[in-house]
Write an enzyme that holds these catalytic residues in place. Sequence first.
Site, PDB file in Angstrom:
ATOM      1  N   ASN A   9       0.863  -1.182   0.000  1.00 20.99           N
ATOM      2  CA  ASN A   9       0.000   0.000   0.000  1.00 20.99           C
ATOM      3  C   ASN A   9       0.902   1.236   0.000  1.00 20.99           C
ATOM      4  O   ASN A   9       1.480   1.588   1.025  1.00 20.99           O
ATOM      5  CB  ASN A   9      -0.896  -0.046   1.254  1.00 20.99           C
ATOM      6  CG  ASN A   9      -1.715   1.216   1.435  1.00 20.99           C
ATOM      7  OD1 ASN A   9      -1.793   2.061   0.540  1.00 20.99           O
ATOM      8  ND2 ASN A   9      -2.337   1.343   2.598  1.00 20.99           N
ATOM      9  N   TRP A  10       1.011   1.848  -1.171  1.00 19.24           N
ATOM     10  CA  TRP A  10       1.954   2.965  -1.314  1.00 19.24           C
ATOM     11  C   TRP A  10       1.405   4.266  -0.739  1.00 19.24           C
ATOM     12  O   TRP A  10       2.103   5.281  -0.704  1.00 19.24           O
ATOM     13  CB  TRP A  10       2.324   3.151  -2.797  1.00 19.24           C
ATOM     14  CG  TRP A  10       3.054   1.975  -3.383  1.00 19.24           C
ATOM     15  CD1 TRP A  10       3.538   0.879  -2.712  1.00 19.24           C
ATOM     16  CD2 TRP A  10       3.389   1.767  -4.766  1.00 19.24           C
ATOM     17  NE1 TRP A  10       4.144   0.008  -3.588  1.00 19.24           N
ATOM     18  CE2 TRP A  10       4.073   0.522  -4.853  1.00 19.24           C
ATOM     19  CE3 TRP A  10       3.184   2.496  -5.940  1.00 19.24           C
ATOM     20  CZ2 TRP A  10       4.544   0.003  -6.062  1.00 19.24           C
ATOM     21  CZ3 TRP A  10       3.649   1.987  -7.147  1.00 19.24           C
ATOM     22  CH2 TRP A  10       4.328   0.755  -7.199  1.00 19.24           C
ATOM     23  N   LYS A  11       0.147   4.269  -0.368  1.00 20.41           N
ATOM     24  CA  LYS A  11      -0.496   5.450   0.225  1.00 20.41           C
ATOM     25  C   LYS A  11      -0.276   6.685  -0.665  1.00 20.41           C
ATOM     26  O   LYS A  11      -0.247   6.543  -1.885  1.00 20.41           O
ATOM     27  CB  LYS A  11      -0.001   5.653   1.667  1.00 20.41           C
ATOM     28  CG  LYS A  11      -0.185   4.379   2.495  1.00 20.41           C
ATOM     29  CD  LYS A  11       0.026   4.559   3.974  1.00 20.41           C
ATOM     30  CE  LYS A  11      -0.158   3.217   4.678  1.00 20.41           C
ATOM     31  NZ  LYS A  11       0.037   3.297   6.122  1.00 20.41           N
ATOM     32  N   HIS A  94      -9.549   1.050   5.624  1.00 20.51           N
ATOM     33  CA  HIS A  94      -8.200   1.291   6.151  1.00 20.51           C
ATOM     34  C   HIS A  94      -8.287   2.297   7.302  1.00 20.51           C
ATOM     35  O   HIS A  94      -9.068   3.248   7.248  1.00 20.51           O
ATOM     36  CB  HIS A  94      -7.273   1.817   5.050  1.00 20.51           C
ATOM     37  CG  HIS A  94      -5.839   1.828   5.485  1.00 20.51           C
ATOM     38  ND1 HIS A  94      -5.336   2.824   6.291  1.00 20.51           N
ATOM     39  CD2 HIS A  94      -4.834   0.950   5.282  1.00 20.51           C
ATOM     40  CE1 HIS A  94      -4.059   2.555   6.540  1.00 20.51           C
ATOM     41  NE2 HIS A  94      -3.732   1.423   5.947  1.00 20.51           N
ATOM     42  N   GLU A  96      -6.540   4.720   8.220  1.00 19.07           N
ATOM     43  CA  GLU A  96      -6.342   6.145   7.901  1.00 19.07           C
ATOM     44  C   GLU A  96      -7.625   6.757   7.353  1.00 19.07           C
ATOM     45  O   GLU A  96      -7.920   7.928   7.586  1.00 19.07           O
ATOM     46  CB  GLU A  96      -5.164   6.294   6.922  1.00 19.07           C
ATOM     47  CG  GLU A  96      -3.842   6.094   7.648  1.00 19.07           C
ATOM     48  CD  GLU A  96      -2.735   5.460   6.834  1.00 19.07           C
ATOM     49  OE1 GLU A  96      -2.802   5.479   5.598  1.00 19.07           O
ATOM     50  OE2 GLU A  96      -1.800   4.917   7.462  1.00 19.07           O
ATOM     51  N   GLU A 168      -5.122  -4.943  10.892  1.00 21.81           N
ATOM     52  CA  GLU A 168      -4.090  -3.917  11.032  1.00 21.81           C
ATOM     53  C   GLU A 168      -4.305  -3.147  12.327  1.00 21.81           C
ATOM     54  O   GLU A 168      -5.080  -2.179  12.360  1.00 21.81           O
ATOM     55  CB  GLU A 168      -4.153  -2.945   9.850  1.00 21.81           C
ATOM     56  CG  GLU A 168      -3.935  -3.607   8.507  1.00 21.81           C
ATOM     57  CD  GLU A 168      -3.416  -2.597   7.481  1.00 21.81           C
ATOM     58  OE1 GLU A 168      -2.310  -2.818   6.986  1.00 21.81           O
ATOM     59  OE2 GLU A 168      -4.094  -1.606   7.227  1.00 21.81           O
ATOM     60  N   GLY A 174       2.719   2.270  10.760  1.00 28.20           N
ATOM     61  CA  GLY A 174       3.646   3.385  10.576  1.00 28.20           C
ATOM     62  C   GLY A 174       4.389   3.779  11.833  1.00 28.20           C
ATOM     63  O   GLY A 174       5.052   4.814  11.872  1.00 28.20           O
ATOM     64  N   GLY A 235       2.862  -1.056   4.308  1.00 26.00           N
ATOM     65  CA  GLY A 235       2.933   0.357   3.963  1.00 26.00           C
ATOM     66  C   GLY A 235       4.380   0.762   3.721  1.00 26.00           C
ATOM     67  O   GLY A 235       4.944   0.537   2.651  1.00 26.00           O
ATOM     68  N   GLY A 236       5.007   1.322   4.745  1.00 27.12           N
ATOM     69  CA  GLY A 236       6.356   1.884   4.624  1.00 27.12           C
ATOM     70  C   GLY A 236       7.357   0.990   3.910  1.00 27.12           C
ATOM     71  O   GLY A 236       8.072   1.430   2.996  1.00 27.12           O
TER      72      GLY A 236
END
Length: 258
Positions: A9-11, A94, A96, A168, A174, A235-236
């Site tokens: 997930n490159w966000k 998600h 976020e 998650e 993150g 993610g990261g």
Amino acid sequence: MRKYLIAGNWKMNLDRAESVDLATQIIAKLPSPCPVEVSVIPTLVHLEAVKHVIGSNVQLGAQNVYFEKKGAFTGEVSVGMLRDMGVKYVLAGHSERRHILGETDEIVGKKAHAIVTEGLGLILCVGETLEQRQHFKTVEVVGRQLDAGLAHVAAASAESGHLVIAYEPVWAIGTGLTATPAQAQEVHAFIRTKLVEKYGQETAQNIRIQYGGSAKKANAADLLAQVDIDGLLIGGASLMADEFIGIVQAAIAGQPKH
Ligand code: PGA
């Protein structure tokens, strides 16, 4: 057997050139055909560019969608539009989007319904905050998010492989804090139980449950070794080709597990 799903997930991180470059590096290093399923999830406006470099060895994912089919919804994108772009998986719920963009359980449920109804793969994200964990509310929160998210996801969608759950924990996203494999497995087992209640034993055993939250090359193998962890949502670490490929390699080494 549940085939691992490793998704990046490159966000809202990479520009167009960086997205294409990362996708190109990933493709170059992946075995072909790849024995585990791999997906990259760029921002909406780079889907097309990334699609052109990933070929059929990597699945295209989208970070967000709107639940209506069409109409006066300025700024939104429908599931059909994503399908036209070649998208296979779409995230819903998600943390976020829940916590920063204010998406409610009800909205997540509508999105989930729209995604599977249009025949795309749903990755339904669930997870508790640190405060909820400290107050022993994990099962309650995750259970509620599952009930709402899957309220309109019929057994047929689950049976056809269109349903993936991603656990998650918000406190691990993150932050560098990963759930221990045992902590993650405990919640994954609970999620599996809920899926059994809703869809029956056979279907539930075929649904993949990913873990997400500071997953990286160094912890991937231990997480994936857990009996109910069927992939990772990253993610990261997915923004670095070597890290991401290292995670895919850990998954390949760990498969088949079931
Ligand atoms: P992270 O993000 O790997 O950077 O913790 C995971 C996610 O939000 O899907």
